[in-house]
Design a protein around this motif. Structure first.
Motif, PDB file in Angstrom:
ATOM      1  N   GLY A 283      23.752 -25.349  34.054  1.00 49.58           N
ATOM      2  CA  GLY A 283      24.435 -24.263  34.753  1.00 49.58           C
ATOM      3  C   GLY A 283      23.443 -23.254  35.320  1.00 49.58           C
ATOM      4  O   GLY A 283      23.739 -22.063  35.396  1.00 49.58           O
ATOM      5  N   ALA A 284      22.272 -23.740  35.725  1.00 47.33           N
ATOM      6  CA  ALA A 284      21.211 -22.864  36.214  1.00 47.33           C
ATOM      7  C   ALA A 284      21.391 -22.579  37.710  1.00 47.33           C
ATOM      8  O   ALA A 284      22.137 -23.265  38.402  1.00 47.33           O
ATOM      9  N   ASP A 285      20.673 -21.577  38.178  1.00 47.69           N
ATOM     10  CA  ASP A 285      20.778 -21.141  39.574  1.00 47.69           C
ATOM     11  C   ASP A 285      19.544 -21.587  40.357  1.00 47.69           C
ATOM     12  O   ASP A 285      18.470 -20.982  40.251  1.00 47.69           O
ATOM     13  N   MET A 286      19.694 -22.621  41.123  1.00 45.41           N
ATOM     14  CA  MET A 286      18.602 -23.192  41.907  1.00 45.41           C
ATOM     15  C   MET A 286      18.109 -22.210  42.972  1.00 45.41           C
ATOM     16  O   MET A 286      16.904 -22.126  43.241  1.00 45.41           O
ATOM     17  N   VAL A 287      19.014 -21.479  43.587  1.00 38.94           N
ATOM     18  CA  VAL A 287      18.641 -20.531  44.638  1.00 38.94           C
ATOM     19  C   VAL A 287      17.721 -19.454  44.074  1.00 38.94           C
ATOM     20  O   VAL A 287      16.711 -19.093  44.701  1.00 38.94           O
ATOM     21  N   THR A 288      18.019 -18.954  42.895  1.00 38.82           N
ATOM     22  CA  THR A 288      17.166 -17.944  42.253  1.00 38.82           C
ATOM     23  C   THR A 288      15.761 -18.495  42.042  1.00 38.82           C
ATOM     24  O   THR A 288      14.767 -17.813  42.304  1.00 38.82           O
ATOM     25  N   PHE A 289      15.674 -19.741  41.581  1.00 42.89           N
ATOM     26  CA  PHE A 289      14.367 -20.360  41.384  1.00 42.89           C
ATOM     27  C   PHE A 289      13.616 -20.484  42.707  1.00 42.89           C
ATOM     28  O   PHE A 289      12.423 -20.184  42.789  1.00 42.89           O
ATOM     29  N   LEU A 290      14.305 -20.914  43.757  1.00 44.41           N
ATOM     30  CA  LEU A 290      13.654 -21.096  45.054  1.00 44.41           C
ATOM     31  C   LEU A 290      13.199 -19.772  45.672  1.00 44.41           C
ATOM     32  O   LEU A 290      12.300 -19.742  46.506  1.00 44.41           O
ATOM     33  N   LYS A 291      13.820 -18.682  45.239  1.00 41.23           N
ATOM     34  CA  LYS A 291      13.379 -17.357  45.689  1.00 41.23           C
ATOM     35  C   LYS A 291      12.151 -16.891  44.904  1.00 41.23           C
ATOM     36  O   LYS A 291      11.607 -15.829  45.165  1.00 41.23           O
TER      37      LYS A 291
ATOM     38  N   GLU B 184       2.971 -24.748  38.833  1.00 42.14           N
ATOM     39  CA  GLU B 184       1.908 -24.167  39.650  1.00 42.14           C
ATOM     40  C   GLU B 184       1.865 -24.799  41.043  1.00 42.14           C
ATOM     41  O   GLU B 184       1.607 -24.122  42.030  1.00 42.14           O
ATOM     42  N   VAL B 185       2.138 -26.108  41.125  1.00 41.39           N
ATOM     43  CA  VAL B 185       2.173 -26.792  42.420  1.00 41.39           C
ATOM     44  C   VAL B 185       3.351 -26.262  43.236  1.00 41.39           C
ATOM     45  O   VAL B 185       3.217 -25.978  44.427  1.00 41.39           O
ATOM     46  N   MET B 186       4.489 -26.097  42.586  1.00 37.20           N
ATOM     47  CA  MET B 186       5.690 -25.631  43.282  1.00 37.20           C
ATOM     48  C   MET B 186       5.531 -24.179  43.738  1.00 37.20           C
ATOM     49  O   MET B 186       6.033 -23.803  44.797  1.00 37.20           O
ATOM     50  N   LYS B 187       4.827 -23.360  42.959  1.00 37.68           N
ATOM     51  CA  LYS B 187       4.653 -21.942  43.320  1.00 37.68           C
ATOM     52  C   LYS B 187       4.041 -21.777  44.704  1.00 37.68           C
ATOM     53  O   LYS B 187       4.374 -20.844  45.423  1.00 37.68           O
ATOM     54  N   ALA B 188       3.178 -22.690  45.084  1.00 37.53           N
ATOM     55  CA  ALA B 188       2.557 -22.607  46.411  1.00 37.53           C
ATOM     56  C   ALA B 188       3.600 -22.712  47.516  1.00 37.53           C
ATOM     57  O   ALA B 188       3.421 -22.163  48.606  1.00 37.53           O
ATOM     58  N   ASN B 189       4.707 -23.390  47.250  1.00 36.55           N
ATOM     59  CA  ASN B 189       5.760 -23.571  48.250  1.00 36.55           C
ATOM     60  C   ASN B 189       6.749 -22.415  48.306  1.00 36.55           C
ATOM     61  O   ASN B 189       7.603 -22.388  49.190  1.00 36.55           O
ATOM     62  N   PHE B 190       6.644 -21.463  47.393  1.00 34.38           N
ATOM     63  CA  PHE B 190       7.535 -20.313  47.437  1.00 34.38           C
ATOM     64  C   PHE B 190       7.323 -19.485  48.700  1.00 34.38           C
ATOM     65  O   PHE B 190       8.203 -18.759  49.127  1.00 34.38           O
ATOM     66  N   VAL B 191       6.168 -19.588  49.316  1.00 33.91           N
ATOM     67  CA  VAL B 191       5.930 -18.902  50.587  1.00 33.91           C
ATOM     68  C   VAL B 191       6.975 -19.382  51.600  1.00 33.91           C
ATOM     69  O   VAL B 191       7.521 -18.578  52.360  1.00 33.91           O
ATOM     70  N   ILE B 192       7.273 -20.670  51.584  1.00 29.77           N
ATOM     71  CA  ILE B 192       8.256 -21.248  52.504  1.00 29.77           C
ATOM     72  C   ILE B 192       9.671 -20.862  52.090  1.00 29.77           C
ATOM     73  O   ILE B 192      10.450 -20.369  52.899  1.00 29.77           O
ATOM     74  N   THR B 193      10.000 -21.066  50.810  1.00 24.03           N
ATOM     75  CA  THR B 193      11.389 -20.846  50.375  1.00 24.03           C
ATOM     76  C   THR B 193      11.766 -19.364  50.340  1.00 24.03           C
ATOM     77  O   THR B 193      12.917 -19.023  50.598  1.00 24.03           O
ATOM     78  N   LYS B 194      10.814 -18.491  50.071  1.00 27.29           N
ATOM     79  CA  LYS B 194      11.125 -17.055  50.059  1.00 27.29           C
ATOM     80  C   LYS B 194      11.450 -16.544  51.467  1.00 27.29           C
ATOM     81  O   LYS B 194      12.149 -15.548  51.614  1.00 27.29           O
ATOM     82  N   ALA B 195      10.943 -17.223  52.484  1.00 25.85           N
ATOM     83  CA  ALA B 195      11.211 -16.819  53.864  1.00 25.85           C
ATOM     84  C   ALA B 195      12.564 -17.321  54.358  1.00 25.85           C
ATOM     85  O   ALA B 195      13.010 -16.936  55.436  1.00 25.85           O
TER      86      ALA B 195
ATOM     87  N   LEU C  43      19.021 -21.446  51.749  1.00 25.31           N
ATOM     88  CA  LEU C  43      18.787 -21.816  50.352  1.00 25.31           C
ATOM     89  C   LEU C  43      20.033 -22.445  49.727  1.00 25.31           C
ATOM     90  O   LEU C  43      19.934 -23.419  48.988  1.00 25.31           O
ATOM     91  N   LYS C  44      21.193 -21.913  50.039  1.00 25.23           N
ATOM     92  CA  LYS C  44      22.440 -22.497  49.529  1.00 25.23           C
ATOM     93  C   LYS C  44      22.671 -23.879  50.138  1.00 25.23           C
ATOM     94  O   LYS C  44      23.196 -24.779  49.489  1.00 25.23           O
ATOM     95  N   GLY C  45      22.276 -24.062  51.390  1.00 26.73           N
ATOM     96  CA  GLY C  45      22.360 -25.371  52.020  1.00 26.73           C
ATOM     97  C   GLY C  45      21.444 -26.373  51.338  1.00 26.73           C
ATOM     98  O   GLY C  45      21.819 -27.519  51.081  1.00 26.73           O
ATOM     99  N   LEU C  46      20.243 -25.931  51.023  1.00 24.94           N
ATOM    100  CA  LEU C  46      19.287 -26.786  50.314  1.00 24.94           C
ATOM    101  C   LEU C  46      19.844 -27.172  48.941  1.00 24.94           C
ATOM    102  O   LEU C  46      19.797 -28.344  48.542  1.00 24.94           O
ATOM    103  N   GLU C  47      20.412 -26.202  48.256  1.00 22.72           N
ATOM    104  CA  GLU C  47      21.040 -26.458  46.959  1.00 22.72           C
ATOM    105  C   GLU C  47      22.200 -27.447  47.106  1.00 22.72           C
ATOM    106  O   GLU C  47      22.327 -28.390  46.314  1.00 22.72           O
ATOM    107  N   ALA C  48      23.030 -27.266  48.129  1.00 29.51           N
ATOM    108  CA  ALA C  48      24.169 -28.173  48.360  1.00 29.51           C
ATOM    109  C   ALA C  48      23.686 -29.590  48.623  1.00 29.51           C
ATOM    110  O   ALA C  48      24.276 -30.560  48.129  1.00 29.51           O
ATOM    111  N   TYR C  49      22.603 -29.717  49.385  1.00 26.33           N
ATOM    112  CA  TYR C  49      22.059 -31.057  49.648  1.00 26.33           C
ATOM    113  C   TYR C  49      21.562 -31.706  48.369  1.00 26.33           C
ATOM    114  O   TYR C  49      21.834 -32.878  48.101  1.00 26.33           O
ATOM    115  N   VAL C  50      20.834 -30.952  47.560  1.00 25.97           N
ATOM    116  CA  VAL C  50      20.317 -31.501  46.293  1.00 25.97           C
ATOM    117  C   VAL C  50      21.477 -31.967  45.424  1.00 25.97           C
ATOM    118  O   VAL C  50      21.463 -33.085  44.904  1.00 25.97           O
ATOM    119  N   TYR C  51      22.512 -31.149  45.301  1.00 20.52           N
ATOM    120  CA  TYR C  51      23.672 -31.540  44.481  1.00 20.52           C
ATOM    121  C   TYR C  51      24.433 -32.734  45.089  1.00 20.52           C
ATOM    122  O   TYR C  51      25.046 -33.505  44.358  1.00 20.52           O
TER     123      TYR C  51
END
Length: 129
Positions: free
Chosen positions: A79-87, A100-111, A117-125
Motif C-alpha cells: 500500500g505504498a505511494d510510488m509517486v512520493t518515491f519518484l518525487k 543510489e543508482v535510482m537517486k541519479a534519476n530523481f532529477v528526471i522524475t522530480k521535474a 507521475l500518476k501516469g507512470l504509476e498507472a502504467y507500472v500497475y
C-alpha cells in the motif's frame, strides 16, 4: 474637360480590382485536434521516452533495476505511494541496494508533473494481472 476628368476617374476606379486575400497554406501539416490519452498511455510514453525508465527496468525481468511487475506487486502489497518515491520523498522498498543508482534519476522524475507521475504509476500497475 469635366467630361474627360470624369471618364478618367471612372476608368481609374474600374481598373482597380479587388485583390484576392487568400491565406497561404502552411509548409507543414498542422493538427490542432487534441487526442485524449489515458493515464496508462501517458505513463507508457514516459516510461519508454523522456523518463528513460526502460534503460534500467524491463516489464517482466530484472535488468539494472527490478522489473516493473515486481515494483508494482510490492507497492500494491505494501500500500505504498510510488509517486512520493519518484518525487524523491519516499524510502526505497523494492530494492534498497539499487537506491543510489535510482537517486541519479530523481532529477528526471522530480521535474515531472503530478499528472505525469500518476501516469507512470498507472502504467507500472497495469503490467500486473
Amino acid at each position: 474637360m469635366k467630361k474627360t476628368l470624369f471618364i478618367f476617374a471612372v476608368l481609374a476606379l474600374a481598373s482597380c480590382k479587388k485583390e484576392d486575400t487568400k491565406v497561404a497554406e502552411p509548409l507543414y501539416p498542422t493538427n490542432t485536434e487534441v487526442v485524449a490519452q489515458t493515464p496508462v498511455e501517458l505513463g507508457e510514453e514516459i516510461f519508454k521516452g523522456k523518463g528513460n525508465c526502460v534503460a534500467c527496468h524491463q516489464v517482466d525481468k530484472k535488468a539494472i533495476g527490478p522489473s516493473i511487475q515486481e515494483i508494482a506487486k510490492i507497492y500494491k502489497d505494501k500500500g505504498a505511494d510510488m509517486v512520493t518515491f519518484l518525487k524523491g520523498e519516499g524510502v526505497p522498498i523494492v530494492d534498497p541496494s539499487q537506491y543510489e543508482v535510482m537517486k541519479a534519476n530523481f532529477v528526471i522524475t522530480k521535474a515531472m508533473s503530478d499528472e505525469e507521475l500518476k501516469g507512470l504509476e498507472a502504467y507500472v500497475y497495469s503490467t500486473i494481472q
